[in-house]
Design an enzyme around this catalytic site. Structure first.
Site: not given
Length: 327
Positions: A150, A152, A193-196, A212, A214
């Protein structure tokens, strides 16, 4: 290029995806004709089902790694899986989508003398040694890692766009998109965002990678699409010369830790989910924040307006309705 009508005919590749479908809504709302091309690998028919009877909308199932023969005035190239789960599923195809797709669409734009927009990414900066990231920064990217297909691929697509711009005088617009969220995100795309939100709504543990701490900067989809439109519609130069090509950062400069995001999602969903920690994935960047000075300068003072809490509430509502519909 078709020039016998003031109404533009616009091609949006990846138009059934998250960003593409929102872009199409805006283009149709202002009176344009839109052709949506998507192979539906990560795009979803539900994102565009409300448009099937629209008189100025057309859908073509098409893979951009193959040439597309069509007559349009503008091209938005948004075709490429953009989440690690999806783009690592078939990394060779991901690279082909970025590179072969760029070649095919640039060739089309050259023939039509059409302005063409490239949805590039903040991932071209890799795990940045400069913070916040400016467009002048060349990046810190692993060329052989799991994310390289993705990262490169998008970097090579930028190279192709600027070579067509220099060699053929093509009018290009290259936007580097930072984390964007909102309704129509894929529920299983693995993005933070969607995961959480999905985990919180289901009452599952919320998974954080690393400690957490980062950071990411989150831009609501409506603000991002406004940036797309302003960038694409910049006037050409004197005597029809190509306009400002970019690259230009588009994103919200507000910076949050991943832990802060998780806590906010739990609060807004009133979830009983607990936060659990897992090892950090390979090459996952520790910081991501756009410098948007160029966007402010060239895009009429463009500035993200939707704050994180407001945007999360809209996104949570979308997923609640989606799960109700699927149950």
């Amino acid at each position: 290029m078709r020039n016998y009508s003031p109404r533009k005919r616009i091609l949006v590749t990846g138009g059934a995806g998250f960003l593409g479908s929102h872009l199409i809504d805006r283009l149709l709302a202002r009176g344009d004709e839109v052709v949506c091309a998507d192979n539906l690998f990560t795009g979803a028919k539900r994102n565009i089902e409300h448009l099937h009877s629209h008189p100025r909308f057309e859908f073509i199932r098409h893979d951009v790694t193959f040439p597309l023969y069509i007559e349009v005035d503008q091209i938005y190239n948004l075709a490429c899986p953009a989440s690690p789960i999806h783009y690592q599923h078939d990394p060779v195809q991901t690279t082909k989508t970025s590179v072969h797709g760029a070649i095919n669409l640039l060739g089309l734009a050259k023939r039509l003398k059409a302005t063409i927009f490239q949805a590039s990414t903040s991932e071209v900066y890799g795990d940045p040694a400069v913070h916040p990231q400016t467009e002048a920064y060349w990046g810190n990217v692993n060329p052989i890692g799991l994310r390289s297909c993705y990262d490169e691929g998008k970097r090579c697509a930028e190279t192709l766009f600027f070579d067509y711009h220099r060699q053929h005088g093509l009018d290009i617009r290259v936007a580097r998109i930072f984390n964007t969220y909102g309704p129509r995100m894929h529920p299983n795309d693995g993005r933070v965002v969607s995961n959480f939100i999905v985990q919180a709504l289901k009452g599952d543990d919320i998974t954080l990678y690393g400690d957490g701490q980062q950071t990411r900067s989150f831009c609501y989809v409506d603000d991002m699409i406004e940036g797309f439109l302003r960038f694409m519609d910049l006037p050409k130069g004197a005597n029809g010369a190509p306009g400002f090509p970019g690259p230009i950062n588009l994103g919200n400069p507000g910076e949050f830790t991943i832990c802060q995001l998780a806590e906010k999602v739990i609060e807004l969903t009133a979830s009983k989910s607990k936060i659990v920690y897992h090892p950090l994935p390979t090459d996952d960047p520790m910081q991501r924040q756009p410098n948007i000075d160029l966007a402010r300068k060239y895009l009429g003072g463009w500035e993200p307006e939707v704050q994180l809490v407001e945007g999360l509430l809209h996104t949570i509502k979308y997923f609640e309705k989606l799960f109700t519909r699927e149950s």
